[in-house]
Design a protein around this motif. Structure first.
Motif, mmCIF file in Angstrom:
data_model
loop_
_atom_site.group_PDB
_atom_site.id
_atom_site.type_symbol
_atom_site.label_atom_id
_atom_site.label_comp_id
_atom_site.label_asym_id
_atom_site.label_seq_id
_atom_site.Cartn_x
_atom_site.Cartn_y
_atom_site.Cartn_z
ATOM 1 N N HIS A 124 29.970 35.096 40.460
ATOM 2 C CA HIS A 124 29.987 35.244 41.914
ATOM 3 C C HIS A 124 29.648 33.929 42.583
ATOM 4 O O HIS A 124 28.862 33.148 42.058
ATOM 5 N N SER A 125 30.263 33.679 43.768
ATOM 6 C CA SER A 125 29.876 32.517 44.562
ATOM 7 C C SER A 125 29.432 32.967 45.948
ATOM 8 O O SER A 125 30.063 33.839 46.560
ATOM 9 N N CYS B 296 34.001 36.042 41.365
ATOM 10 C CA CYS B 296 34.718 34.993 40.629
ATOM 11 C C CYS B 296 35.139 35.454 39.246
ATOM 12 O O CYS B 296 35.196 36.656 38.985
ATOM 13 N N ILE C 101 33.780 28.572 39.950
ATOM 14 C CA ILE C 101 34.348 29.922 39.930
ATOM 15 C C ILE C 101 34.476 30.498 38.514
ATOM 16 O O ILE C 101 35.001 31.579 38.336
ATOM 17 N N ASP D 119 44.225 34.103 36.990
ATOM 18 C CA ASP D 119 42.899 34.592 36.576
ATOM 19 C C ASP D 119 42.990 35.284 35.216
ATOM 20 O O ASP D 119 42.224 34.985 34.297
ATOM 21 N N MET E 74 40.046 31.476 44.474
ATOM 22 C CA MET E 74 40.184 32.762 43.771
ATOM 23 C C MET E 74 41.425 33.516 44.264
ATOM 24 O O MET E 74 42.133 34.147 43.477
ATOM 25 N N THR F 107 32.221 35.487 47.327
ATOM 26 C CA THR F 107 33.442 35.639 46.522
ATOM 27 C C THR F 107 33.159 36.096 45.087
ATOM 28 O O THR F 107 32.444 35.418 44.352
ATOM 29 N N ALA G 247 35.859 28.163 47.322
ATOM 30 C CA ALA G 247 35.884 29.123 46.213
ATOM 31 C C ALA G 247 36.725 30.355 46.558
ATOM 32 O O ALA G 247 37.493 30.844 45.719
#
Lengths: 206, 258
Positions: free
Chosen positions: A88-89, A96, A84, A62, A53, A94, A49
């Protein structure tokens, strides 16, 4: 014409092969402007991820995806391209895309016999009818390979569930955006059916 | 609930099946692409292609087979045989395979597992191990030794140690092939498969010895395997993918029905 976003994710060509097999024209592009102008977008993904990103931002993809979503373009995410979409991951902590409120968490099964990644065929249970899932029959299994799973904040964004120690959302969506944790391009007829319906989907969730 | 997988392995030499496959209607098919497609349509869960081409200058033919399969078969498939480097693996993945299968080259150069895992992710990297029963010794405490060259060369390496090491090095899945059971049709080596499955937290694919449907059931239950590899049972037309899966589902296993 279906646009497949190229952000160095692994399964671009597999997705394109599946579309070609179905007789659906597609192109693969890394270009943000082309993505903005697309009539239909597939957002694939295999890998990390954080790395995904980083490439999306570097290429301005994005912003292009968010604009396409706002304009109502039908968008289909697959695997990491599903994860993503949330805010958020947990993978490398991360931030996202935030197109669907929620987060992505790592499997932490208490049962040691449940291996990580969750890899193999597992049934998908439709919880909320969606045009892209209309061809699935109860008990139909699809192919998964992942260590993280999506947790949308709102019940209304979870369309299907799968059981792996816990019940997790294996297909999520919001308005003209739909995404599956499972690999549509490797799930035999069950996956190909979703891809085929996506090609004719008007972007309405019901 | 995650399902148990039925996987078939096809040996390919110079772009053709090393042993031609005989279907129930007695057609002989030497074409790996048509065979793969047929098994896929019958509901096979996964495919493995093993390239046994002897001369390296003919290896490129395998890439044509891989891309032709990838265009028609929409289940995961892996390719092995003769892969030595990350570049070899990359070519196979670009041609459309899901996973790469390292065997003897990983024994000789274990770093290739780590390099491939970093480059493509552990889920892409399968470690295939050929194992032979030997007397238990200080070097081989489990009594299961890693061998290469189709079983002719013992490596002085305990199979359980190698399995654990493979996991640490970055493999995402293990194929455990019993050289003793291979070709006997007398059943998988249940003890070996179970010991490996209990030594690692990776999915384990049992290979070698499958001759009857109950052998698959036994290795998926007592053997603790996540998947069973079948070859001649299907290739010689004795059983069908559907027949095997009906049997396993009938005995209560979670099995995908095509």
């Amino acid at each position: 014409m279906i646009t497949i976003i190229d952000y160095k994710a692994g399964n671009l060509t597999s997705v394109q092969r599946a579309l070609t097999h179905l007789g659906l024209p597609s192109r693969i592009t890394p270009d943000a402007d082309e993505v903005r102008r697309s009539e239909r977008i597939i957002f694939p993904g295999v890998g990390h991820a954080g790395a995904a990103m980083a490439v999306l931002k570097e290429r301005g993809l994005d912003g292009a995806l968010k604009e396409a979503f706002a304009r109502g373009t039908p968008i289909l995410g697959i695997c990491v391209g599903c994860q993503i979409l949330l805010d958020h991951s947990e993978e490398a902590d991360t931030p996202c895309l935030g197109l669907i409120p929620g987060r992505c968490r790592r499997f932490a099964p208490s049962d040691r016999s449940l291996k990580i990644p969750h890899m193999g065929w597992n049934p998908v249970e439709v919880r909320r009818p969606h045009p892209l899932l209309s061809g699935l029959k109860p008990g139909d299994a699809v192919y998964f390979v992942h260590s993280y799973y999506t947790v949308p904040d709102a019940e209304e964004h979870a369309f299907a569930e799968t059981e792996y120690g816990i019940r997790f959302a294996s297909a999520i969506g919001r308005a003209n955006l739909f995404a599956t944790q499972f690999h549509l391009e490797k799930s035999a007829g069950a996956g190909l059916g979703v891809l085929e319906r996506f090609a004719h989907w008007d972007g309405s969730p019901c | 609930m995650l399902m148990k997988r039925v996987i078939s392995c096809l040996d390919v030499r110079d772009g053709k099946l090393a042993k031609s496959v005989k279907f129930l209607d007695t057609r002989d098919i030497g074409d790996p692409v048509l065979t793969a497609k047929s098994y896929y349509e019958q509901g096979l869960d996964e495919l493995v292609f093993y390239d046994i081409t002897a001369s390296s200058d003919r290896r490129a033919i395998m890439l044509d087979v891989v891309s032709a399969v990838a265009a028609q078969v929409f289940i995961p498939f892996s390719v092995g045989g003769g892969l030595a480097t990350v570049e070899d693996a990359h070519r196979v993945l670009l041609a459309g395979a899901e996973k790469v299968n390292f065997n003897s080259q990983a024994v000789k150069n274990p770093a290739v597992l780590t390099e491939a895992s970093r480059a493509f992710g552990a889920q892409c990297v399968v470690l295939s191990m050929d194992v032979k029963r030997v007397p238990k010794t200080a070097v081989i405490p489990s009594g299961f030794e890693i061998v290469i060259h189709g079983g002719r060369t013992p490596m002085g390496l305990d199979a359980l140690d190698w399995a654990r090491r493979g996991e640490e090095l970055g493999a995402g899945e293990l194929v455990v092939n019993s050289i003793d059971a291979d070709g006997t049709k007398a059943g998988y080596d249940l003890e070996l498969t179970r010991l490996v499955a209990e030594s690692v937290s990776l999915p384990v694919i049992a290979s070698g010895g499958g001759g009857k449907p109950e052998h698959l059931y036994d290795v998926l239950t007592q053997g603790k395997a996540d998947a069973a590899l079948v070859a001649s049972m299907l290739h010689f037309g004795e059983y069908t993918v559907k027949g095997l899966k009906d049997y396993l589902a009938g005995r209560g296993l979670a099995i995908r029905r095509g």
